[in-house]
Enzyme design. Structure first.
Site, PDB file in Angstrom:
ATOM      1  N   SER A  65      70.488  42.970  30.646  1.00  0.00           N
ATOM      2  CA  SER A  65      70.210  41.541  30.796  1.00  0.00           C
ATOM      3  C   SER A  65      68.710  41.331  30.797  1.00  0.00           C
ATOM      4  O   SER A  65      67.941  42.239  31.142  1.00  0.00           O
ATOM      5  CB  SER A  65      70.809  41.028  32.105  1.00  0.00           C
ATOM      6  OG  SER A  65      70.326  39.731  32.425  1.00  0.00           O
TER       7      SER A  65
ATOM      8  N   TYR B  47      71.792  42.164  41.156  1.00  0.00           N
ATOM      9  CA  TYR B  47      72.151  42.087  39.743  1.00  0.00           C
ATOM     10  C   TYR B  47      70.979  42.567  38.892  1.00  0.00           C
ATOM     11  O   TYR B  47      71.144  43.403  37.989  1.00  0.00           O
ATOM     12  CB  TYR B  47      72.516  40.656  39.382  1.00  0.00           C
ATOM     13  CG  TYR B  47      72.876  40.450  37.928  1.00  0.00           C
ATOM     14  CD1 TYR B  47      74.141  40.804  37.448  1.00  0.00           C
ATOM     15  CD2 TYR B  47      71.960  39.908  37.028  1.00  0.00           C
ATOM     16  CE1 TYR B  47      74.468  40.629  36.106  1.00  0.00           C
ATOM     17  CE2 TYR B  47      72.292  39.724  35.689  1.00  0.00           C
ATOM     18  CZ  TYR B  47      73.552  40.089  35.236  1.00  0.00           C
ATOM     19  OH  TYR B  47      73.873  39.906  33.915  1.00  0.00           O
TER      20      TYR B  47
END
Length: 280
Positions: free
Chosen positions: A164, A177
């Protein structure tokens, strides 16, 4: 592309460029292929001729992916690859190893599973931490351990993991995350170093904001949705299908000299630092 179509340095000979992205005869497993980026990646790989194994714990989602992939129109004179579905819980290490043994020889592995718990660091629990790390990092380690040795024995293979932009640029509420996605990049880079001499490549794709089930929480909020759209250079969200091209590239012979890399597909978010462009 055959060995005869390559120069000694591994560069494609002119006659081989027409099939640079074709995957005919390749077997690729897409783990997390029941929805989102995994689904669109499976469809794209099949359209380029690969035999695709869609693995997911969501049987209905995997079946829908297989149905959609079977409808893909191939290029003129080419064919769409066969698609099969396989139930898999990536958090069950024994199940992963058994599944990989049953799949047989793989030319590619694409892993798109992921989870996020958006909380401030002070509010994070050990359970939250374990949930995110288990799916975003441990599952990838288990899959790499199961698949890479077989690829190395055959002297070829490509593994693609979904990281990401949060691996590089963070915001409040994204601590674990972001850490897991940064960790995944380093895991894949290390794998590239360890298995590179055996001809196996490992790369990450780092998307920006993409409409998937994982992002529904923020996309359903109009104010949040608009703020995220305006933060990238293209000033919009991506569709899951816009990530599939990057995945296909990294699996194909178009990327035979690409390993240990991160392909950022974020609409320019990291380029402009997610900031408002003032009128100066």
């Amino acid at each position: 592309m055959t060995a005869e179509q390559r120069t000694p340095e591994g560069q494609p000979a002119p006659a081989g460029y027409a099939g640079l992205f074709r995957l005919d005869g390749r077997r690729v497993a897409v783990v997390g292929g029941g929805s989102g980026i995994g689904r669109e990646s499976a469809r794209a790989l099949a359209a380029h001729g690969a035999e695709v194994l869609v693995a997911d714990r969501d049987d209905e989602g995997a079946a829908e992916t297989a149905r959609l992939a079977s409808l893909e129109a191939p290029a003129p004179g080419a064919s769409t690859g066969r698609v099969s579905t396989h139930r898999l819980d990536v958090l069950d290490g024994d199940a992963v190893r058994e599944a990989v043994r049953g799949w047989g020889e793989l030319d590619g592995l694409v892993v798109t599973v992921g989870a996020n718990v958006r909380k401030r660091i002070s509010d994070y629990t050990a359970s939250d931490f374990d949930k995110v790390l288990a799916l975003n990092l441990r599952a990838y380690l288990t899959l790499v351990q199961a698949v890479a040795p077989g690829m190395a024995e055959r002297g070829r293979g490509s593994v693609v993991g979904l990281s990401s932009m949060r691996a590089f640029q963070v915001e409040a509420g994204q601590s674990v995350y972001a850490a897991s996605k940064a960790g995944l990049v380093q895991l894949l880079r290390t794998a590239a170093a360890e298995w590179g001499p055996s001809g196996v490549r490992f790369n990450a794709v780092a998307p920006g904001v993409v409409r998937t089930p994982l992002t529904d929480q923020i996309a359903d909020d109009p104010q949040w949705y608009d703020a995220y759209a305006r933060a990238s250079a293209l000033q919009r969200w991506a569709g899951a299908g816009e990530i599939a091209g990057a995945v296909t590239y990294l699996v194909s012979d178009a990327s035979t000299y690409v390993t240990g890399s991160v392909l950022t597909v974020d609409g320019g978010w990291t380029a402009v630092d997610g900031r408002y462009d003032p009128s100066v």
